[in-house]
Each structure stands twice: as C-alpha cells, then as structure tokens.
Write a protein that holds these residues in place. Sequence first.
Motif, mmCIF file in Angstrom:
data_model
loop_
_atom_site.group_PDB
_atom_site.id
_atom_site.type_symbol
_atom_site.label_atom_id
_atom_site.label_comp_id
_atom_site.label_asym_id
_atom_site.label_seq_id
_atom_site.Cartn_x
_atom_site.Cartn_y
_atom_site.Cartn_z
ATOM 1 N N GLY A 61 104.515 24.176 27.401
ATOM 2 C CA GLY A 61 105.251 24.259 28.666
ATOM 3 C C GLY A 61 106.694 24.664 28.481
ATOM 4 O O GLY A 61 107.466 24.715 29.444
ATOM 5 N N HIS A 62 107.064 24.980 27.237
ATOM 6 C CA HIS A 62 108.447 25.372 26.937
ATOM 7 C C HIS A 62 108.475 26.874 26.638
ATOM 8 O O HIS A 62 107.883 27.324 25.659
ATOM 9 C CB HIS A 62 108.970 24.573 25.740
ATOM 10 C CG HIS A 62 110.447 24.744 25.518
ATOM 11 N ND1 HIS A 62 111.055 24.446 24.314
ATOM 12 C CD2 HIS A 62 111.448 25.162 26.336
ATOM 13 C CE1 HIS A 62 112.349 24.686 24.410
ATOM 14 N NE2 HIS A 62 112.610 25.122 25.637
ATOM 15 N N TYR A 63 109.162 27.627 27.499
ATOM 16 C CA TYR A 63 109.318 29.068 27.280
ATOM 17 C C TYR A 63 110.665 29.257 26.610
ATOM 18 O O TYR A 63 111.711 29.148 27.255
ATOM 19 C CB TYR A 63 109.266 29.822 28.611
ATOM 20 C CG TYR A 63 108.894 31.285 28.466
ATOM 21 C CD1 TYR A 63 107.594 31.712 28.690
ATOM 22 C CD2 TYR A 63 109.844 32.230 28.098
ATOM 23 C CE1 TYR A 63 107.240 33.048 28.552
ATOM 24 C CE2 TYR A 63 109.500 33.557 27.955
ATOM 25 C CZ TYR A 63 108.201 33.972 28.189
ATOM 26 O OH TYR A 63 107.859 35.291 28.051
ATOM 27 N N ASP A 64 110.646 29.554 25.325
ATOM 28 C CA ASP A 64 111.868 29.505 24.527
ATOM 29 C C ASP A 64 112.079 30.817 23.775
ATOM 30 O O ASP A 64 111.317 31.172 22.876
ATOM 31 C CB ASP A 64 111.779 28.341 23.533
ATOM 32 C CG ASP A 64 113.131 28.033 22.880
ATOM 33 O OD1 ASP A 64 114.114 28.740 23.189
ATOM 34 O OD2 ASP A 64 113.186 27.083 22.082
ATOM 35 N N LEU A 65 113.126 31.541 24.171
ATOM 36 C CA LEU A 65 113.479 32.802 23.504
ATOM 37 C C LEU A 65 114.663 32.649 22.556
ATOM 38 O O LEU A 65 115.068 33.624 21.921
ATOM 39 C CB LEU A 65 113.817 33.873 24.559
ATOM 40 C CG LEU A 65 112.698 34.239 25.542
ATOM 41 C CD1 LEU A 65 113.185 35.306 26.510
ATOM 42 C CD2 LEU A 65 111.463 34.726 24.795
ATOM 43 N N ARG A 66 115.210 31.460 22.470
ATOM 44 C CA ARG A 66 116.372 31.245 21.606
ATOM 45 C C ARG A 66 115.993 31.457 20.139
ATOM 46 O O ARG A 66 114.978 30.964 19.673
ATOM 47 C CB ARG A 66 116.924 29.833 21.811
ATOM 48 C CG ARG A 66 117.499 29.579 23.206
ATOM 49 C CD ARG A 66 117.832 28.113 23.420
ATOM 50 N NE ARG A 66 116.646 27.271 23.277
ATOM 51 C CZ ARG A 66 116.656 25.943 23.416
ATOM 52 N NH1 ARG A 66 117.797 25.321 23.685
ATOM 53 N NH2 ARG A 66 115.559 25.248 23.269
ATOM 54 N N GLU A 67 116.821 32.217 19.453
ATOM 55 C CA GLU A 67 116.631 32.506 18.031
ATOM 56 C C GLU A 67 115.271 33.157 17.742
ATOM 57 O O GLU A 67 114.743 33.067 16.631
ATOM 58 C CB GLU A 67 116.787 31.224 17.189
ATOM 59 C CG GLU A 67 118.161 30.583 17.333
ATOM 60 C CD GLU A 67 118.305 29.331 16.473
ATOM 61 O OE1 GLU A 67 117.385 29.071 15.673
ATOM 62 O OE2 GLU A 67 119.326 28.635 16.620
ATOM 63 N N ARG A 68 114.703 33.772 18.739
ATOM 64 C CA ARG A 68 113.420 34.450 18.559
ATOM 65 C C ARG A 68 113.665 35.954 18.639
ATOM 66 O O ARG A 68 114.197 36.454 19.633
ATOM 67 C CB ARG A 68 112.416 34.019 19.621
ATOM 68 C CG ARG A 68 110.984 34.473 19.322
ATOM 69 C CD ARG A 68 110.073 34.221 20.519
ATOM 70 N NE ARG A 68 109.807 32.824 20.750
ATOM 71 C CZ ARG A 68 108.740 32.171 20.321
ATOM 72 N NH1 ARG A 68 107.832 32.805 19.601
ATOM 73 N NH2 ARG A 68 108.565 30.903 20.598
ATOM 74 N N LYS A 69 113.323 36.662 17.594
ATOM 75 C CA LYS A 69 113.499 38.112 17.578
ATOM 76 C C LYS A 69 112.148 38.802 17.705
ATOM 77 O O LYS A 69 111.145 38.322 17.168
ATOM 78 C CB LYS A 69 114.193 38.553 16.281
ATOM 79 C CG LYS A 69 115.643 38.113 16.192
ATOM 80 C CD LYS A 69 116.308 38.661 14.934
ATOM 81 C CE LYS A 69 117.771 38.253 14.869
ATOM 82 N NZ LYS A 69 118.441 38.795 13.646
ATOM 83 N N LEU A 70 112.154 39.931 18.395
ATOM 84 C CA LEU A 70 110.919 40.678 18.577
ATOM 85 C C LEU A 70 110.471 41.286 17.254
ATOM 86 O O LEU A 70 111.236 41.958 16.571
ATOM 87 C CB LEU A 70 111.116 41.779 19.618
ATOM 88 C CG LEU A 70 109.830 42.475 20.078
ATOM 89 C CD1 LEU A 70 109.048 41.572 21.030
ATOM 90 C CD2 LEU A 70 110.156 43.786 20.763
ATOM 91 N N ALA A 71 109.216 41.031 16.888
ATOM 92 C CA ALA A 71 108.647 41.595 15.660
ATOM 93 C C ALA A 71 107.814 42.818 16.011
ATOM 94 O O ALA A 71 107.089 42.818 17.005
ATOM 95 C CB ALA A 71 107.772 40.545 14.965
ATOM 96 N N GLN A 72 107.928 43.869 15.212
ATOM 97 C CA GLN A 72 107.086 45.044 15.398
ATOM 98 C C GLN A 72 105.770 44.828 14.653
ATOM 99 O O GLN A 72 105.764 44.491 13.473
ATOM 100 C CB GLN A 72 107.794 46.296 14.894
ATOM 101 C CG GLN A 72 108.988 46.688 15.742
ATOM 102 C CD GLN A 72 109.559 48.045 15.345
ATOM 103 O OE1 GLN A 72 109.003 48.751 14.510
ATOM 104 N NE2 GLN A 72 110.673 48.407 15.952
ATOM 105 N N THR A 73 104.662 45.028 15.378
ATOM 106 C CA THR A 73 103.354 44.700 14.814
ATOM 107 C C THR A 73 102.405 45.896 14.932
ATOM 108 O O THR A 73 102.745 46.933 15.492
ATOM 109 C CB THR A 73 102.735 43.495 15.555
ATOM 110 O OG1 THR A 73 102.331 43.915 16.868
ATOM 111 C CG2 THR A 73 103.726 42.339 15.667
ATOM 112 N N PHE A 74 101.189 45.688 14.436
ATOM 113 C CA PHE A 74 100.148 46.709 14.580
ATOM 114 C C PHE A 74 99.655 46.821 16.026
ATOM 115 O O PHE A 74 98.937 47.760 16.361
ATOM 116 C CB PHE A 74 98.944 46.376 13.677
ATOM 117 C CG PHE A 74 99.232 46.471 12.211
ATOM 118 C CD1 PHE A 74 99.814 47.612 11.676
ATOM 119 C CD2 PHE A 74 98.915 45.415 11.351
ATOM 120 C CE1 PHE A 74 100.070 47.709 10.307
ATOM 121 C CE2 PHE A 74 99.165 45.505 9.992
ATOM 122 C CZ PHE A 74 99.744 46.656 9.468
#
Length: 743
Positions: free
Chosen positions: A547-560
């Motif tokens: 229930g926690h939507y947390d973008l802090r310190e989260r970087k977008l990773a490039q994936t397949f």
Amino acid sequence: MLHFKRCQHLKQITQKCFSSIHVKTDKHAQLFLSRTFALAELRKSWHSTHSLVGDKNIILMGPPGAGKTTVGRIIGQKLGCCVIDVDDDILEKTWNMSVSEKLQDVGNEQFLEEEGKAVLNFSASGSVISLTGSNPMHDASMWHLKKNGIIVYLDVPLIDIVSRLKLMKIDRVVGQNSGTSMKDLLKFRKQYYKKWYDTRVFCESGASPEEIADKVLNAVKRYQDVDSETFISTRHIWPKDCEQKVSTKFFSEAVIEGLASDGGLFVPEKEFPKLNCGEWKSLVGATYVERAQILLEKCIHPADVPAARLGEMIEAAYGENFACSKIAPVRHLSGNHFILELFHGPTGSFKDLSLQLMPHLFAHCIPPNCNYMILVATSGDTGSAVLNGFSRLNKNDKQRIAVATFFPENGVSDFQKAQIIGSQKENGWAVGVKSDFDFCQTAIKRIFKDPDFTGFLTVEYGTVLSSANSINWGRLLPQVVYHASAYLDLVSQGFISFGSPVDVCIPTGNFGNILAAVYAKMMGIPIRKFICASNQNHVLTDFIKTGHYDLRERKLAQTFSPSIDILKSSNLERHLHLMANKDGQLMTKLFNQLEEQHHFQIEKILVEKLQQDFVADWCSEGECLAAIHSTYNTSGYILDPHTAVAKVVADRMQDKTCPVIISSTAHYSKFAPAILQALKIKEINQTSSSQLYLLSSYNALPPPHEALLERTKQPEKVEYQVCAADVDVLKSHVEKLIQSQFM
C-alpha cells in the motif's frame, strides 16, 4: 429540453475556458468560440433528428422470426399506444392479398419495390411499428420511417431464429433463392439491419417476449436520455450542497480533452454496464468484431457515436490490417496456462487493439473546422501504434489531426526506435527525449495543465491539444474487449464453461492493460485474480503488497522489457478512485503528495480491498531470459520479454486451480537481441533485419510477423527530432510542429 440543457452546459464550459485565455484580437476570440461551440451544435443536430417526444414512433426491426409483432403488441399495451404490424396492417390491406401470395406472384426483386412503395405511402405518429424482415432492404422507405422514429434492432441469436422459423413452418423468405440456406440468407441480411438501427436490443437465447419488451423500453429510455452517461475527473470533489451542479463531461468531451483540467483522469460517473449470463453466452460464438460492437455500444452513448457509425469504425479498425482474422486469439501454452496473443496488429503490440479504433472515435468526436495536436508519451510500443493508427484516417481528418510522439531516446529497444521514427507520416512526428518515459509522461501532463500555453495555441494557431495515451478514455475503453473476448474463446474452445473463474496475468507498467481487465470483470466476466507482473522496476508490485507507493531513491532501470520500464503508473489513479468510492479529494491528496514528496501510503482498509483482487510479483532479467529459453524448449513457442515476465510471475503466484490467461503484449521480433541471447544463439551482433530473418528461420510459434519483417526493408536512416529533457523545450517543439502542420 434535455438536449437544450446539454448544449447550454457545453457553452458554459467553453466560455469558462475562454475567459482564462489571453486573447489578442476579437477576431481570434470569435474563431475560438465558433469552433468550440460547434461541438454543442453537433449535439443539437443529433437531437433534432433523433429525440423521442410524444409523436415519435418506436420501430422494431429484425429478421423474420425475431418476435417483432409479439414484442410490439406487449410494448403497445404497456405504453397505451397504437400498434402497427407492417405485414398485416399495411401490406396486406394495400395489396388485398397475403404477403406470401404477393411474393409468389411478383418474385423477390419486384416484391421489395412493391413493399417499399406501400411503406412510403404510410405515415403514423406515437405508435409502435413492427417491420417486416425485408423492409430494411429498401433505402427510401427506411429513410421515410427513420425521420419520425427510433429504430430498435432486435438482435436475436441465429439459432433461435432458425428454430422459430421451423416451428412457424416458414421455409422461404424474401431474397431466398434455390440453393440458399435460411442460415446463409439471415447472415446476409445482417448488413441491412446494421445500416439502419439507432439502438440495439441484444437478446439472449431463450428470452421471452416480455423480457425483450422490457429491454426495448430500457433501450429507448437510454437513447432518449442524452445526459445519462457522463464522466467525472478522478480528482473531482463532490459538492456538499445537493443543489450544486456536478462538473461532468460527455464521452465525446472526455475523448477530445484526454486529461481533466484538474490533472485527474476521466472515469464514468456511474457504474459500468453489465451483461447477464445469457447475453454473454450469446457472444461465445461471435467474432471479435461482433463482440466489440455489442460491448462498446453499451459503453458509448449514441448521442456521442451513433451505433451504425460505431460499427463502421470497428470494422475498419479490425480488418485486413490484422494478420490474424481472430484479432486477439487465445492459444493453449501448457498445463493451465493460456496465451492471449495481442500482437497481430500492424505494429506488433497490444497497443494496436485500441489505437486502430481510437483515432476513428477521436475524429468523429471533434467539432468540424477544429485542428487538434495529439501529444503522446511512449515507453516503446505506443509511439508506432499511435502514428500508424492516425495515419489511417481519411484525408480530411489527417488535415485537421496531427500527432507528436515523445519517446526516451535511449530507453526503447533498437527495433522499437526504428519502428517509431519509421512510422512518421504526413500528420505524425517522432521526437526523441534525452530522458526516460516517466519524464515524457509527466512533461505532457504539465503541458496540458498550462492554460497560458494551451490558450496561446488555440488563439494563435486555432489548435487544441489532446492525448492518445491510456490516460485518454477513448484509448483505454477498447482494451476491455479483448479481455472479455479471451474468456469467451476459452468457453468456445471447451476449456471452461461460462461462469467458471479464470485468473489473468499481465505485464504491467502504466496499469492501463490490467485496469481494462478489471472493467471486463465489472461487465460480467468472472475473473478471479489479477496478477500484476513487474520487471526490475517493480514499484507496482511493492505497492500492491504494502500500500506504499514509494519513488524515493528509486531509479528507473533499463530492462529487456522496456514497455513496462515505468515508475509513475498513471492509470493506477483510476483504480484507486474506484476502490475509494470515487473520493476525488483523496486522489488529489495522494497524487499531489506523489508529485511533491515522491511517495504516498493508502489506508489499511484500501490495501485489504486491493489485495482481495490483486496479487503481484516481479521478475529479474535472468529469470526473464530463462523463461524464454525454457518455454521454447518445451513447447516451441517464443515469448517476448514482457510476456516472459508475466510467465515467470504466473508460475510463481498462480495456484493452478483455474486457468490463467497470460497477456502476450508484443511479438518477439521487436526484441530480437534479447530473444537471441535467451535462446543462446551466437549471431547477436547482426543488423536488426538479419536478426529477424534468423529468428523466422526457426519455424517457431507464433509465426513471423510479416509487417515487422517489412519494416526492416525500409531505409535505415530516417530523420527525426531529438530534444533535451526540459518542458519548455518540448513546448517549443510542439509549437513548431503545429506551425508546420496547420499554418
């Protein structure tokens, strides 16, 4: 009166918007107002020819044996009005002989002319009229009837019609020649019924005349009430005072505007329409196009898109541009796993299922003489799909609708990038942005919410902005169809009986695809669990678990699996709004907090509600490649990386007590390097065309995608624009594109 209020409402909205624009001259102001008022005038025109007042007729149309006469009499008794049967009360009295005698006397072609003349000489008002099965084959008489009534199509299952005609001992009808079966003739007749009806009554097998009569009255009531189906923003705050007006939009307005002015997303004010069990069963043997028309007619009011016009759009959208006639077939993979193949469209991804239809809806809804610039953010597949879809509009529509698609310059696969820039046409451009998808999506939302800029474009260039991402309701709605269709296919193929539950597992980034499955359940499809499959960017999985939507310190990773490389999931807002009983104040609070503080937490009661229907997990890059490899080795089927993500999560989360339908959202050809790596094929460092032809030589399932192979034959270098990750820079590009298209 109802329509007058609707037109006044539209004009009030226009004047309110106009007051916020810095107008340069009275001439510009007049141009803006006249173009926007055109939408209200369209509704006025619709109402003047279709409204039901006291002197209008209810006209029942359908094949012989549909029950028109019996149903008409029941409706006449309920309404206390005159009932007219064309066979008994017009034809036989005009001819002084029975209809069968006349047909035998003059033959098929002459009969239709004589029948048409008799109807042309007839007039009535405030009556229930039951047509013959052949009336719709005579244009002039149908136009005559349509001027003073609403035509209700009794869509009765073919099997019921044939059995009724046998009981009635009718072995020949108008147009039936020797060697033509009754079944084939009835199928042929459908094209005429589709041409004329204003509203359809979908009759399940075995429905009684009384039940059909009630459905007719409900359909007429819906048709008459042009203000009954409206949309609100997810951030709409309900007035405390019951006297206060609720700010609502019609379907056409929601499609045109894309994003609500308060930053929220449009959702239906009322519940989704629901089909009963019998109605769903009647769709089991239907084609995808037939299913789409039934379902979308229930979701789109005919004041916005008339049923006959909607049918034309659906047939144009799902025609020869799809490589598979089933459009979105379901294939048994292994065990209880089934693959919903959503990649048979012209650009090879599930986005085609909505973006081949949405442009037609959009072009129909916009006012005449208005120019529109569609802004689109893409994580990979949307870009080429939207450019392809809007390029298929007719010449006049392409002159007033243009598309600009913004994609992360280094955040899509090489093939996706080549496909996006290679899909540019005379009304569509691709712009690479030196950032990720989340920036592209956020930047477009900010542009929409900037009244100074949008007002400037309207006044200076006579151009309005809109969107074709799944934030646009017209883009999201068609996706409901394929989830419903997949379930019906499992019933049709004998894997389940209707009513048996299934799970769905969907690779999820922006939450639109999985939300469409939620809406399919709301319409009556028995989906038990929604399995949300994430890649390394697993913000949604974490949210569903906590229930926690947390973008802090989260970087977008490039994936397949780049199409789900998303951290800000736009359509989640729609689902939270639904769960929170349409609490717009809460949505405003949560998503403002996400924007400002980069996280939010929902209450425990909402978490529990979410987890009743949703489970989620994520898949690593190694697991993704391993799933592609193992699936090919065991079944000869090649999964694309997004589908592989879903397969891994389905294996982990599904309890095998019911079938699981895995959404295959793209053809593997779009991700050839990843597939070659997964299959441990050494020839990775080849051109994209060589890679595709190498994969096609493996004779695997699904077969090669011919449209994607054709794409590799196009010139490698196609010009496109690249810009910095700055909202003002994007605005500058938008203005330049508008200048080049419309000035």
